[in-house]
Design a protein around this motif. Structure first.
Motif, PDB file in Angstrom:
ATOM      1  N   ARG A  87      -2.425   9.804   2.493  1.00  0.00           N
ATOM      2  CA  ARG A  87      -3.031   9.579   1.183  1.00  0.00           C
ATOM      3  C   ARG A  87      -1.939   9.332   0.130  1.00  0.00           C
ATOM      4  O   ARG A  87      -2.030   8.413  -0.679  1.00  0.00           O
ATOM      5  CB  ARG A  87      -3.902  10.769   0.781  1.00  0.00           C
ATOM      6  CG  ARG A  87      -4.751  10.516  -0.449  1.00  0.00           C
ATOM      7  CD  ARG A  87      -5.704  11.661  -0.777  1.00  0.00           C
ATOM      8  NE  ARG A  87      -6.132  12.455   0.360  1.00  0.00           N
ATOM      9  CZ  ARG A  87      -5.747  13.721   0.606  1.00  0.00           C
ATOM     10  NH1 ARG A  87      -4.964  14.358  -0.221  1.00  0.00           N
ATOM     11  NH2 ARG A  87      -6.182  14.359   1.672  1.00  0.00           N
ATOM     12  N   ASP A  88      -0.900  10.143   0.172  1.00  0.00           N
ATOM     13  CA  ASP A  88       0.215   9.998  -0.758  1.00  0.00           C
ATOM     14  C   ASP A  88       0.897   8.639  -0.590  1.00  0.00           C
ATOM     15  O   ASP A  88       1.163   7.938  -1.571  1.00  0.00           O
ATOM     16  CB  ASP A  88       1.218  11.131  -0.544  1.00  0.00           C
ATOM     17  CG  ASP A  88       2.475  10.950  -1.360  1.00  0.00           C
ATOM     18  OD1 ASP A  88       2.376  11.046  -2.600  1.00  0.00           O
ATOM     19  OD2 ASP A  88       3.544  10.712  -0.763  1.00  0.00           O
ATOM     20  N   LEU A  89       1.179   8.260   0.649  1.00  0.00           N
ATOM     21  CA  LEU A  89       1.832   6.976   0.904  1.00  0.00           C
ATOM     22  C   LEU A  89       0.926   5.804   0.531  1.00  0.00           C
ATOM     23  O   LEU A  89       1.410   4.775   0.048  1.00  0.00           O
ATOM     24  CB  LEU A  89       2.269   6.889   2.371  1.00  0.00           C
ATOM     25  CG  LEU A  89       3.369   7.871   2.795  1.00  0.00           C
ATOM     26  CD1 LEU A  89       3.579   7.809   4.301  1.00  0.00           C
ATOM     27  CD2 LEU A  89       4.666   7.618   2.049  1.00  0.00           C
ATOM     28  N   GLU A  90      -0.364   5.971   0.725  1.00  0.00           N
ATOM     29  CA  GLU A  90      -1.312   4.920   0.331  1.00  0.00           C
ATOM     30  C   GLU A  90      -1.330   4.767  -1.187  1.00  0.00           C
ATOM     31  O   GLU A  90      -1.323   3.646  -1.706  1.00  0.00           O
ATOM     32  CB  GLU A  90      -2.710   5.246   0.846  1.00  0.00           C
ATOM     33  CG  GLU A  90      -3.730   4.160   0.516  1.00  0.00           C
ATOM     34  CD  GLU A  90      -5.120   4.509   1.002  1.00  0.00           C
ATOM     35  OE1 GLU A  90      -5.857   3.572   1.355  1.00  0.00           O
ATOM     36  OE2 GLU A  90      -5.483   5.703   0.996  1.00  0.00           O
ATOM     37  N   GLU A  91      -1.328   5.880  -1.917  1.00  0.00           N
ATOM     38  CA  GLU A  91      -1.318   5.827  -3.382  1.00  0.00           C
ATOM     39  C   GLU A  91      -0.054   5.159  -3.916  1.00  0.00           C
ATOM     40  O   GLU A  91      -0.086   4.517  -4.958  1.00  0.00           O
ATOM     41  CB  GLU A  91      -1.450   7.231  -3.970  1.00  0.00           C
ATOM     42  CG  GLU A  91      -2.833   7.813  -3.805  1.00  0.00           C
ATOM     43  CD  GLU A  91      -2.932   9.282  -4.189  1.00  0.00           C
ATOM     44  OE1 GLU A  91      -1.908   9.884  -4.604  1.00  0.00           O
ATOM     45  OE2 GLU A  91      -4.040   9.832  -4.075  1.00  0.00           O
ATOM     46  N   ARG A  92       1.041   5.269  -3.193  1.00  0.00           N
ATOM     47  CA  ARG A  92       2.297   4.632  -3.578  1.00  0.00           C
ATOM     48  C   ARG A  92       2.351   3.166  -3.144  1.00  0.00           C
ATOM     49  O   ARG A  92       3.332   2.476  -3.408  1.00  0.00           O
ATOM     50  CB  ARG A  92       3.480   5.374  -2.965  1.00  0.00           C
ATOM     51  CG  ARG A  92       3.695   6.737  -3.543  1.00  0.00           C
ATOM     52  CD  ARG A  92       4.776   7.478  -2.765  1.00  0.00           C
ATOM     53  NE  ARG A  92       5.615   8.188  -3.686  1.00  0.00           N
ATOM     54  CZ  ARG A  92       6.922   8.003  -3.822  1.00  0.00           C
ATOM     55  NH1 ARG A  92       7.551   7.143  -3.070  1.00  0.00           N
ATOM     56  NH2 ARG A  92       7.603   8.686  -4.702  1.00  0.00           N
TER      57      ARG A  92
END
Length: 95
Positions: free
Chosen positions: A49-54
């Motif tokens: 989720r974090d990598l997708e948001e970035r």
């Protein structure tokens, strides 16, 4: 060369190993990612989720059978970012 050349967020072990695995495959589902990284489902979910948001990872969901499957892959920006990160680490390490 200095420590500011390294994105500390991405060299965190769990993120780094996830991006490293994704850089070697076209895409991966949760079971494959868990096998490769040793991460639990909650950890993996949070990291993806974090990598997708970035903008570094693209997540898609599809139905193969009765149950859905979540697939992850590095985005073009993620591929470039990871390649640059590894090159920076190698340069700093003298490799």
């Amino acid at each position: 060369m200095s420590y500011t050349d390294i994105d500390a967020h991405l060299v965190a072990p769990k993120r780094f190993v996830t991006m490293s695995y994704l850089s070697q495959v076209e895409q991966a589902d949760y079971p494959a990612l868990q096998d490769a990284t040793g991460l639990s489902t909650p950890d993996l979910s949070k990291i993806l989720r974090d990598l997708e948001e970035r903008g570094l990872v693209e997540i898609t969901k599809e139905r193969r059978t009765r149950y859905g499957s979540t697939l992850a892959r590095l985005s073009p920006a993620g591929q470039k970012t990871f390649k640059n990160l590894v090159a920076t680490l190698n340069r700093i390490a003298g490799g």
